[in-house]
Each structure stands twice: as C-alpha cells, then as structure tokens.
Design an enzyme around this catalytic site. Structure first.
Site, PDB file in Angstrom:
ATOM      1  N   HIS A 176       0.820  -1.222   0.000  1.00  0.00           N
ATOM      2  CA  HIS A 176       0.000   0.000   0.000  1.00  0.00           C
ATOM      3  C   HIS A 176       0.855   1.274   0.000  1.00  0.00           C
ATOM      4  CE1 HIS A 176       0.582  -0.002   4.404  1.00  0.00           C
ATOM      5  NE2 HIS A 176       0.244   1.247   4.377  1.00  0.00           N
ATOM      6  N   LYS A 180       0.580   5.505  -2.266  1.00  0.00           N
ATOM      7  CA  LYS A 180       0.672   6.864  -1.708  1.00  0.00           C
ATOM      8  C   LYS A 180       1.180   7.828  -2.769  1.00  0.00           C
ATOM      9  CE  LYS A 180       1.749   5.134   2.959  1.00  0.00           C
ATOM     10  NZ  LYS A 180       0.563   5.367   3.753  1.00  0.00           N
ATOM     11  N   GLU A 214       6.125   5.338  13.935  1.00  0.00           N
ATOM     12  CA  GLU A 214       4.710   5.218  14.301  1.00  0.00           C
ATOM     13  C   GLU A 214       4.552   5.471  15.795  1.00  0.00           C
ATOM     14  OE1 GLU A 214       2.317   2.338  11.809  1.00  0.00           O
ATOM     15  OE2 GLU A 214       4.078   1.159  12.331  1.00  0.00           O
ATOM     16  N   ASP A 233       7.722  -6.845   9.267  1.00  0.00           N
ATOM     17  CA  ASP A 233       6.469  -6.139   8.999  1.00  0.00           C
ATOM     18  C   ASP A 233       6.681  -4.950   8.057  1.00  0.00           C
ATOM     19  OD1 ASP A 233       3.694  -5.568   9.439  1.00  0.00           O
ATOM     20  OD2 ASP A 233       4.225  -4.008  10.878  1.00  0.00           O
ATOM     21  N   HIS A 238       7.695  -2.021   2.727  1.00  0.00           N
ATOM     22  CA  HIS A 238       7.500  -0.569   2.600  1.00  0.00           C
ATOM     23  C   HIS A 238       8.816   0.211   2.508  1.00  0.00           C
ATOM     24  CE1 HIS A 238       3.592  -1.898   3.464  1.00  0.00           C
ATOM     25  NE2 HIS A 238       3.593  -1.767   4.776  1.00  0.00           N
ATOM     26  N   LYS A 339       7.394   1.134  16.469  1.00  0.00           N
ATOM     27  CA  LYS A 339       6.083   1.450  17.059  1.00  0.00           C
ATOM     28  C   LYS A 339       6.299   2.223  18.350  1.00  0.00           C
ATOM     29  CE  LYS A 339       3.472  -1.511  14.481  1.00  0.00           C
ATOM     30  NZ  LYS A 339       2.567  -0.991  13.457  1.00  0.00           N
TER      31      LYS A 339
HETATM   32  C1  BG6 Z   1       1.349  -2.164   7.551  1.00  0.00           C
HETATM   33  C2  BG6 Z   1       1.978  -2.760   8.788  1.00  0.00           C
HETATM   34  O1  BG6 Z   1       1.751  -2.854   6.409  1.00  0.00           O
HETATM   35  O2  BG6 Z   1       1.741  -0.804   7.450  1.00  0.00           O
HETATM   36  C3  BG6 Z   1       1.554  -1.985  10.028  1.00  0.00           C
HETATM   37  O3  BG6 Z   1       1.584  -4.112   8.914  1.00  0.00           O
HETATM   38  C4  BG6 Z   1       1.868  -0.508   9.857  1.00  0.00           C
HETATM   39  O4  BG6 Z   1       2.172  -2.502  11.188  1.00  0.00           O
HETATM   40  C5  BG6 Z   1       1.333   0.013   8.527  1.00  0.00           C
HETATM   41  O5  BG6 Z   1       1.261   0.187  10.925  1.00  0.00           O
HETATM   42  C6  BG6 Z   1       1.834   1.420   8.267  1.00  0.00           C
HETATM   43  O6  BG6 Z   1       1.157   1.952   7.157  1.00  0.00           O
HETATM   44  P1  BG6 Z   1       0.933   3.506   7.028  1.00  0.00           P
HETATM   45  O7  BG6 Z   1       0.271   3.680   5.714  1.00  0.00           O
HETATM   46  O8  BG6 Z   1       0.077   3.915   8.195  1.00  0.00           O
HETATM   47  O9  BG6 Z   1       2.299   4.140   7.111  1.00  0.00           O
END
Ligand code: BG6
Length: 490
Positions: A176, A180, A214, A233, A238, A339
């Site tokens: 995802h 963005k 986060e 994760d 990402h 986190k």
């Molecule tokens: C997800 C993770 O893929 O991405 C989560 O599993 C994380 O742990 C999230 O919080 C973060 O996504 P974004 O778009 O909020 O940065």
C-alpha cells in the site's frame, strides 16, 4: 470485481471507500459489478446497507448521497465458505448471471482480502472451476496483500503455489506504500525535472535516511506481530519500496517491466550484511511502558493482548545498508522504523555533502546544518530544501533556511484511501505499481541475514526504549559512530 473477505476490515476501511472515490471521479464504468463473498448470510440489500455505514464512517465529509446511490446498485453479495469447492461453482454461476445482467463481459478482478494462508487454496479453487483462464477477450487478475511469506523460502513457496494456477502477469501484489501519492512522486520528482538527477549520486550526497515512525502500538495485532516483528512487517516491503524508488536508475519508460527491472537492480546491489555486520549495522528494540507526547501513559509491548510477557520480538528496527554500484558506492542508507515512537511520520532525508570550503568570516562550517532535501511522505506531505543563506545585516553571517512545498497548498486536500490508484491500475492491466515475485524474494534476501542473527541471539536488554521516545540508544549510535545524526522533527 470479486472480493473474498467482503465482511472484513480491509473491505470496509479501504476497498469500498476507494471504489466510492473512483465512482465520484467518474472512473468506474456502467458495465461494472462488485460481488462480495463472505461467511455471513445476508442479501444484497443488507450488504449495501452495511457498506453504506462503513463508507460514511471512512470517507467522512466526502460522503455524498448521489455518488453512493450510483455505486450502490453495482454492489452484490453472496454467502460462501472459501474452503469449499461448492462455493466456487456458485461463484461461477453468479458471475455468469452478472455478466448477462450487467454486461461485464467476463473480465474478473479477484481481490483476496483474506489472510495470506488462504491465497493458495482460493486460487487453486478458482483455477479448478475455470475462473482464472484468460482468453483473447477476457482477462482474469488477482490482487493479494502482504505479507508475501515470512522469509525467502516461504515467499518462494507461496509464489510457486500461485504460479500453479496463475501466470505472473495475472498476479497483482499490493504494497500500500505504492498507492501513496508522495511515494509515486519520488519518481516524478527525480525524472520529470532536469535539475535533480545530476546531483543524485555519490559525488553530491553524503547519506540518506528513511524513517517510518509510528506512535501507535501493536493495537489488536499482537498475535501477528509476535510472528512478524518490526523488521519483517515493514522493511522488506514498505521501506525497500522507498529505497528502490530513491536509488533506481532512470527506467526507459514508466512501464511495469522497465520500472521493475530497475528496482530489482537496486535490490541486487544492496550489500547483504554479514553476521558480524549485523552486530554493528542493525539495531533492534522493544518498547516498554511510557508516556506519549500527548500525556497518555501506555503499557509495554509485552502487556499487549496476544503477546508473551517475556517476548523477545522487536518493535523497532534500524539498518545501515550500502550499495555496490557506481551511483551509490560508499553512500550509506540508514533505515529505521518502530512502534510507539515520539511521533507518527514517514520521511526521507537526502543529506548533501558540505561545501568544500566556507570563505565567509564569522561562519563556522561545523555550526551550519548541511544542505538537505526532505521528502515528507506523510503527514504534512511535501518537499523541503534546507540550505545556507546570508543573514541580513552589516556582518556577513550564514544561516540555514528552508524552502517548502506543501501538497495541500497546491493541490488541496483531496480525500483518498491510497487504494484508488492501485485498483484502477489493476483494472487497466497496469502492474507498474505492483510487486513482482522476484522483487518480493529479493526483499526477503536483504533482511534474512539480520533475521538469522537476531533469532540466534535473543535480545537480553528488552524492553530497551520507553514508549513515547525515539527508540533505543543504539539506533542513535548507528549514525553517531559515522559522525552523523538522525534528523529530528520538531
Ligand atoms: C502495515 C503494517 O503494512 O503498514 C503496520 O503491517 C503498519 O504494522 C502500517 O502500521 C503502516 O502503514 P501507514 O500507511 O500507516 O504508514
């Protein structure tokens, strides 16, 4: 579009709201139908009512009754157990009827909004009833979401199982982060402007920092997180997506194959850490209880539901990576994510080398902030350039100033879920923003040496950072030892 797991969170929070926005933008054709499938018994009307509530909640002030009415009559539902063969026969029948009623012409996009352990079974069943077979006129595509395995071996096994039924170009793996706008803009910024690329290399860049911080904890995902941890994760997916876009060579075109090849070359060039390097180039952490900047006192990771009270799982990971290629040799890329940190933001810092000599009196080069480009991925999306300027006055003094571009100022705050582009691209058969099997496997290869060492040497100092802080002290040392500092946001 057939959604497996239509009763789940992803469908409510992201998929139907994204379809709502696509509908609002006039990007859904009339000859389109959405078929949701899940275990619960309900009819189309009940499904539509449930989705109306979900969309209202998630699109907030963008809710519009007329758009919803337009979208709503495309929504259908059927009850079924995805583990049973009979379900797939029923899906076939239902789709034939929808084809006839809606004129959808046999093009199917299957969205597997279900746990990854179910991907192979679902695709096998779809294959068995002929729903994955393409013809000259009809396409069949499948979207799946991470995690794509949890190491190289399991990723290869998953890809192997998917390939039993599907060709690679039918598989759309979503990350995802690629949905963005600011991530897509990395390529535009680099390759649509003539003045960036000449300075985008080891001659001018001192180092790069990628931060995905986060402030949230593991929330209700303790069980998953106990298996995954921060490294698995976030980093192979990402953070490496961001690194890939930052470090790639200009592709010949913005076509899926060309972009993918360049990203894969970046991943191939990343120097895998040896076990000794893992001890000095990788840092892990786990949060203990603490006070967030909002004043809220929050419990330790080990007190979260589904988490072992003696858990050794990391909630923070930082890495120093280098690349073996001409553009980036000797330039460290520092990656960190965690986190329960002191702030919630994602940004990329490109720190330029200092001017070789400062000839202005009264200016201490060591006191000057080095020139820096900051790509703010989220929130407050934008790009900031920091550089030296003369401080007005009779004496010649130099200070650091910022030039700032904010998306919201130029383009407003268009509401979006981040899934619109990805769903739209998949409908159009454009896989540029999706991950290929080998990109996924290469991502795992990069972190595997770290996982191996961390698994072999349990962390004895956990928890090693308090919730609401910037992570373990060793993460600061990772840069300090190289004479550098993480950029702190104020
Ligand atoms: C997800 C993770 O893929 O991405 C989560 O599993 C994380 O742990 C999230 O919080 C973060 O996504 P974004 O778009 O909020 O940065």
């Amino acid at each position: 579009m057939i959604i497996f797991g239509a009763g789940g969170d992803l469908t409510k929070r992201k998929l139907i709201p994204a379809l709502f926005y696509l509908c609002q933008g006039g990007l859904l054709p009339e000859t389109f139908a959405i078929l949701g499938l899940d275990r619960l018994e309900m009819d189309d009307e009940a499904f539509r009512d449930g989705m109306a509530d979900a969309v209202k909640e998630h699109v907030g002030s963008a809710w519009n009754e007329a758009t919803w009415r337009k979208l709503c009559h495309h929504l259908h539902y059927m009850q079924g157990n995805i583990k049973e063969e009979a379900t797939y026969m029923a899906v076939c029948e239902r789709l034939s009827r929808l084809d006839a009623e809606r004129g959808t012409e046999g093009n199917y996009l299957f969205y597997l909004a279900v746990p990854p352990s179910l991907f192979p079974d679902i695709t096998r069943h779809l294959g068995a009833v002929g729903l994955t077979a393409e013809s000259e006129d009809d396409w069949r595509r499948v979207i799946i979401e991470k995690p794509f395995g949890n190491d190289v071996e399991s990723a290869k096994a998953l890809n192997g199982m998917l390939h039993e039924t599907l060709d690679e170009d039918q598989i759309y793996r979503i990350d995802h982060y690629l949905g963005k706008e600011t991530v897509q803009n990395i390529m535009v910024f680099r390759f649509a402007n003539g003045f960036i690329e000449p300075f985008w290399n080891r001659q001018h860049i001192d180092h790069v920092q990628i931060t995905v911080a986060e402030s949230v904890g593991v929330e209700h995902r303790g069980e998953y997180y106990e298996q995954a941890g921060a490294l698995r994760d976030m980093i192979p997916n990402h953070l490496l997506v961001l690194l890939g876009f930052l470090a790639m060579e200009p592709p010949n075109s913005f076509e899926s194959g060309a972009v993918r090849d360049e990203i894969n070359k970046v991943l191939d060039a990343i120097h895998p850490l040896t076990p000794e390097q893992v001890l000095t180039h990788a840092v892990r952490g786990q949060y203990g209880e603490g006070v967030m900047p909002t004043g809220e006192r929050v419990p330790a990771y080990r007190s979260s539901p589904g988490v072992s009270p003696t858990s050794g799982r990391e909630t923070y990971a930082a890495l120093k990576l280098t690349m073996d290629n001409w553009r980036w040799a000797g330039v460290p890329f520092y990656l960190r994510t965690g986190k329960r940190l002191a702030a919630q933001y994602t940004e990329i810092v490109i720190q330029y080398k200092r001017a070789p000599k400062i000839m202005f009196k009264n200016t201490d080069i060591e006191q000057m902030t080095p020139d820096m480009l900051v790509l703010r991925i989220q929130p407050n999306e934008g790009i900031q350039m920091s550089f030296g300027a003369k401080i007005p006055g009779p004496r010649m003094r130099v200070g650091t100033v910022n030039m700032d571009f904010c998306y919201a100022d130029y383009f407003g705050n268009a509401p979006a879920t981040g899934y619109e582009t990805l769903i739209y691209d998949c409908m159009n058969g454009d896989a540029t923003l999706f991950k290929h099997a080998d990109t996924v496997e290469k991502g795992w290869e990069i972190v595997e040496s770290v996982m191996d060492v961390w698994n072999a040497l349990p962390a004895r100092d956990f928890p090693n950072y308090a919730a609401g802080t910037w992570g373990p002290a060793a993460a600061g040392d990772l840069l300090k030892n190289d004479g550098r500092l993480w950029r702190r946001i104020k």
